[in-house]
Design a protein around this motif. Sequence first.
Motif, PDB file in Angstrom:
ATOM      1  N   ASP A  94     -76.407  -2.275 -49.471  1.00 52.22           N
ATOM      2  CA  ASP A  94     -76.611  -2.805 -48.120  1.00 52.22           C
ATOM      3  C   ASP A  94     -78.065  -3.190 -47.858  1.00 52.22           C
ATOM      4  OD1 ASP A  94     -73.919  -2.395 -47.085  1.00 52.22           O
ATOM      5  OD2 ASP A  94     -74.361  -0.242 -47.078  1.00 52.22           O
ATOM      6  N   SER A  95     -78.945  -3.030 -48.826  1.00 54.47           N
ATOM      7  CA  SER A  95     -80.377  -3.179 -48.588  1.00 54.47           C
ATOM      8  C   SER A  95     -80.750  -4.552 -48.044  1.00 54.47           C
ATOM      9  CB  SER A  95     -81.167  -2.909 -49.873  1.00 54.47           C
ATOM     10  OG  SER A  95     -81.015  -1.572 -50.277  1.00 54.47           O
ATOM     11  N   GLY A  96     -80.117  -5.598 -48.563  1.00 61.23           N
ATOM     12  CA  GLY A  96     -80.446  -6.942 -48.105  1.00 61.23           C
ATOM     13  C   GLY A  96     -80.174  -7.117 -46.627  1.00 61.23           C
ATOM     14  N   PHE A  97     -79.001  -6.696 -46.170  1.00 63.25           N
ATOM     15  CA  PHE A  97     -78.661  -6.823 -44.751  1.00 63.25           C
ATOM     16  C   PHE A  97     -79.519  -5.882 -43.904  1.00 63.25           C
ATOM     17  CE2 PHE A  97     -75.312  -6.085 -41.273  1.00 63.25           C
ATOM     18  CZ  PHE A  97     -75.819  -7.124 -40.504  1.00 63.25           C
ATOM     19  N   ALA A  98     -79.797  -4.698 -44.434  1.00 71.21           N
ATOM     20  CA  ALA A  98     -80.647  -3.762 -43.698  1.00 71.21           C
ATOM     21  C   ALA A  98     -82.028  -4.359 -43.453  1.00 71.21           C
ATOM     22  CB  ALA A  98     -80.769  -2.446 -44.462  1.00 71.21           C
ATOM     23  N   ARG A  99     -82.564  -5.067 -44.461  1.00 69.14           N
ATOM     24  CA  ARG A  99     -83.875  -5.711 -44.281  1.00 69.14           C
ATOM     25  C   ARG A  99     -83.836  -6.762 -43.182  1.00 69.14           C
ATOM     26  NH1 ARG A  99     -84.532  -4.897 -49.958  1.00 69.14           N
ATOM     27  NH2 ARG A  99     -83.421  -6.835 -50.410  1.00 69.14           N
ATOM     28  N   GLU A 100     -82.693  -7.393 -42.977  1.00 67.35           N
ATOM     29  CA  GLU A 100     -82.560  -8.361 -41.886  1.00 67.35           C
ATOM     30  C   GLU A 100     -82.520  -7.660 -40.532  1.00 67.35           C
ATOM     31  OE1 GLU A 100     -79.284 -11.032 -42.351  1.00 67.35           O
ATOM     32  OE2 GLU A 100     -79.537 -11.165 -44.527  1.00 67.35           O
ATOM     33  N   LEU A 101     -81.919  -6.478 -40.491  1.00 67.71           N
ATOM     34  CA  LEU A 101     -81.773  -5.763 -39.214  1.00 67.71           C
ATOM     35  C   LEU A 101     -83.066  -5.101 -38.758  1.00 67.71           C
ATOM     36  CD1 LEU A 101     -78.296  -3.985 -39.546  1.00 67.71           C
ATOM     37  CD2 LEU A 101     -78.881  -5.889 -38.025  1.00 67.71           C
ATOM     38  N   VAL A 102     -83.858  -4.599 -39.701  1.00 63.65           N
ATOM     39  CA  VAL A 102     -85.034  -3.804 -39.331  1.00 63.65           C
ATOM     40  C   VAL A 102     -85.983  -4.550 -38.389  1.00 63.65           C
ATOM     41  CG1 VAL A 102     -87.142  -2.713 -40.211  1.00 63.65           C
ATOM     42  CG2 VAL A 102     -84.934  -2.213 -41.267  1.00 63.65           C
ATOM     43  N   PRO A 103     -86.359  -5.808 -38.659  1.00 62.72           N
ATOM     44  CA  PRO A 103     -87.268  -6.492 -37.722  1.00 62.72           C
ATOM     45  C   PRO A 103     -86.693  -6.631 -36.312  1.00 62.72           C
ATOM     46  CG  PRO A 103     -87.151  -7.676 -39.793  1.00 62.72           C
ATOM     47  CD  PRO A 103     -86.061  -6.653 -39.819  1.00 62.72           C
ATOM     48  N   ILE A 104     -85.369  -6.735 -36.236  1.00 60.69           N
ATOM     49  CA  ILE A 104     -84.734  -6.815 -34.908  1.00 60.69           C
ATOM     50  C   ILE A 104     -84.788  -5.453 -34.227  1.00 60.69           C
ATOM     51  CG2 ILE A 104     -82.604  -7.335 -33.665  1.00 60.69           C
ATOM     52  CD1 ILE A 104     -81.770  -9.066 -36.089  1.00 60.69           C
ATOM     53  N   LEU A 105     -84.407  -4.420 -34.955  1.00 63.88           N
ATOM     54  CA  LEU A 105     -84.287  -3.094 -34.354  1.00 63.88           C
ATOM     55  C   LEU A 105     -85.629  -2.479 -33.999  1.00 63.88           C
ATOM     56  CD1 LEU A 105     -81.386  -1.559 -36.483  1.00 63.88           C
ATOM     57  CD2 LEU A 105     -81.268  -2.801 -34.309  1.00 63.88           C
ATOM     58  N   GLU A 106     -86.682  -2.818 -34.756  1.00 57.89           N
ATOM     59  CA  GLU A 106     -87.977  -2.235 -34.405  1.00 57.89           C
ATOM     60  C   GLU A 106     -88.530  -2.827 -33.108  1.00 57.89           C
ATOM     61  OE1 GLU A 106     -90.574  -2.822 -37.687  1.00 57.89           O
ATOM     62  OE2 GLU A 106     -91.105  -4.872 -37.127  1.00 57.89           O
ATOM     63  N   ARG A 107     -87.971  -3.949 -32.662  1.00 56.74           N
ATOM     64  CA  ARG A 107     -88.321  -4.487 -31.344  1.00 56.74           C
ATOM     65  C   ARG A 107     -87.491  -3.858 -30.246  1.00 56.74           C
ATOM     66  NH1 ARG A 107     -88.679 -10.916 -31.188  1.00 56.74           N
ATOM     67  NH2 ARG A 107     -89.669 -10.347 -29.204  1.00 56.74           N
ATOM     68  N   LYS A 108     -86.489  -3.092 -30.627  1.00 54.86           N
ATOM     69  CA  LYS A 108     -85.559  -2.510 -29.658  1.00 54.86           C
ATOM     70  C   LYS A 108     -85.762  -1.019 -29.431  1.00 54.86           C
ATOM     71  CE  LYS A 108     -83.284  -6.416 -29.249  1.00 54.86           C
ATOM     72  NZ  LYS A 108     -83.245  -7.159 -27.964  1.00 54.86           N
ATOM     73  N   ALA A 109     -86.406  -0.319 -30.372  1.00 59.87           N
ATOM     74  CA  ALA A 109     -86.440   1.148 -30.284  1.00 59.87           C
ATOM     75  C   ALA A 109     -87.771   1.692 -30.775  1.00 59.87           C
ATOM     76  CB  ALA A 109     -85.304   1.754 -31.109  1.00 59.87           C
ATOM     77  N   GLY A 110     -88.069   2.914 -30.358  1.00 58.39           N
ATOM     78  CA  GLY A 110     -89.292   3.584 -30.792  1.00 58.39           C
ATOM     79  C   GLY A 110     -89.124   4.369 -32.071  1.00 58.39           C
TER      80      GLY A 110
END
Length: 503
Positions: free
Chosen positions: A427-443
Motif C-alpha cells: 500500500d506504500s504508493g497510495f499511502a504516499r499520496e494520502l500523507v500530504p493531504i492528511l498532514e494538512r488535516k491533522a496534528g
Amino acid sequence: MPYTPHGKHLIAGDLVGADETFTSTPVSGAPFTFSAGSAALIDRAATAAEEAFWTYGYTDAETRALLLETIADEIEDRGVEITETGSAETGLPPVRLDGERGRTTGQLRMFATHIRKGDYLDRRHDEALPDRAPAPRPDLKLVQRPLGPVAVFGASNFPLAFSTAGGDTASALAAGCPVVVKGHEAHPGTAELVAEAITAAVAKCGLPAGTFSMVHGGSLDVGKALVEHPLIMAAGFTGSLRGGRALYDLCAARPNPIPFYGELGSINPMFLLPAAMAARAGAMGTGWAGSLTMGVGQFCTNPGVAIVPDGPEADAFIEASATALAATGSQTMLTEGIANAYRHGRDALITTGAAREVLSKTCEGRSGAPSLFVTSGAEWAANPDLGHEVFGPLGIVIRTSGRDEMREIARGLAGQLTCTIHMEEADSGFARELVPILERKAGRLLVNGFPTGVEVCDAMVHGGPYPATTFAGTSVGTMAIRRFLRPVSYQNFPDTLLPGDLT
C-alpha cells in the motif's frame, strides 16, 4: 474516610463562599453543595493573578520548576482521596483515575525538566556590527516572555489530565503565567482537592498567592466573565465545538482580543488501505472496536470513522467490528448531559437515512452503549452532517469505490486531531499520496495503530486545524508551553536590564 468537600472557591489562597450554590450529581455516594461562580469572584481572582504576575512572571526557571514538582508531590499526597472522589463523581474506575493522576504528575515533572534546559525560550543574539556599511547593526537579543494571567477551563472527560492541574495549567505555570481555573461542574469535589494541592504548593514555594485560583462553575456567565476579563491574556479550553466556539468569539470580540486555545472536537478518521484489508480486515475490525469503546468513547482521539475499500474484506471488517462491539455492554458516561447528547447524535444519524444501522443497543439515563453504522462514499459526500462528532462509542464505516473516492474523502475532511493509515508494504504508493493531504488535516498522523490515548512527551502534537483546535498547536507535550509565551527583542540593552532568562 471519604473526603467531604468544603464546597468553596480557592481564590489567591483563600476559601471563599458564595450565596448562590449548585449541587453535584455523583454516580455514587451523596451529592454535595458547592458555591457557584460569579463575575465578581472572577474579577477577584483575575485581579490577584495580575498582581502576582509582577513577581511570578519574573521568576527564574528553577523557581517555576520547583513549583511544578511541588504541585506533583501535593497531588500524590492526596492521591487516595482524589481517586475516591473522582470515581464517585464521574463513574470512572479507580484504575483509570490512578493512571490519569500519574499522567498529570508526570507531565508536571516533565515540564519542570524541560524549562530547566531553557530550549523553549528560543534565545537568539545578533551581535552589534558598528562598522557595517551602509548602516551599523545594533546589538539584538530575543527571548520568549510570559503573556500574563491565563484562564483555564476544566474538562468534563478528564477530571485530572485536562482540568485543574492539567496540561493547560501546567503549561501556563511553566511559562510564568498565573492561572485562574474555572472548575467543571461534573467533578467539583475533584477540582477542589486538586486546587488545594496547587494552593499548598504555591505557599510552600513562597510565591504570591494569586499565582493560582480556582472558581467553581455555575451559570454560563462565569465562563463569559472569565474570557472577557481585561486582565486575562489567554485561555485554554477542552470541550464541545458549540461551547468552545462561543468562547472563542468572545475572546476575538474583546477590545484587546486574546488567543483562545480551544480543543473543540474530532472524528479522527482511519484509512484502511487495500493490502491491509486483504491481510487482516477482521483483526483491524476487532482492534477498532476496542479503541472505539475505550472509556465509553469519551476520548477526544476516539476514531469514529473508518474509510474502507468496498468488497468482501469490508464485509469481514464490519462483521468483526460488530461482533466485538456487541460484546461490550452499556457503561456509565461522565455526565447525564453527555449521555443525552450521545443518544441524540445516534438518533440523528438514524433519522437522516444516509447511514445503515448495523448495531445499536438500548441505553438510558447516564449510560452509553456502542453503535455502528455503515454508509457509502457517495452518501458521505452528500450528507455533511455525517461528519459531525458524536461523543461516545459510535462508529461509522464508509465503504468506498476505491482509491479515488478515498482520496476525495481525505480532501474533504475538516480539521482533525488525528488521521490514521492502516497499510501493508504493497500500500506504500497510495499511502504516499494520502500523507500530504492528511498532514494538512491533522496534528498527529498514525500508521497501523489506533489513536485513542495521547502520549505525554516532547514530540507529541495534540491539536490540529479548525475545528479540532482553534489555533494550530498542541495542548499536550512540552511545545504546549509556547502557547503562553511571546517573543520580545531587546536592542542595545545592558545586561543589568535584561530579564534573567537572557543573562
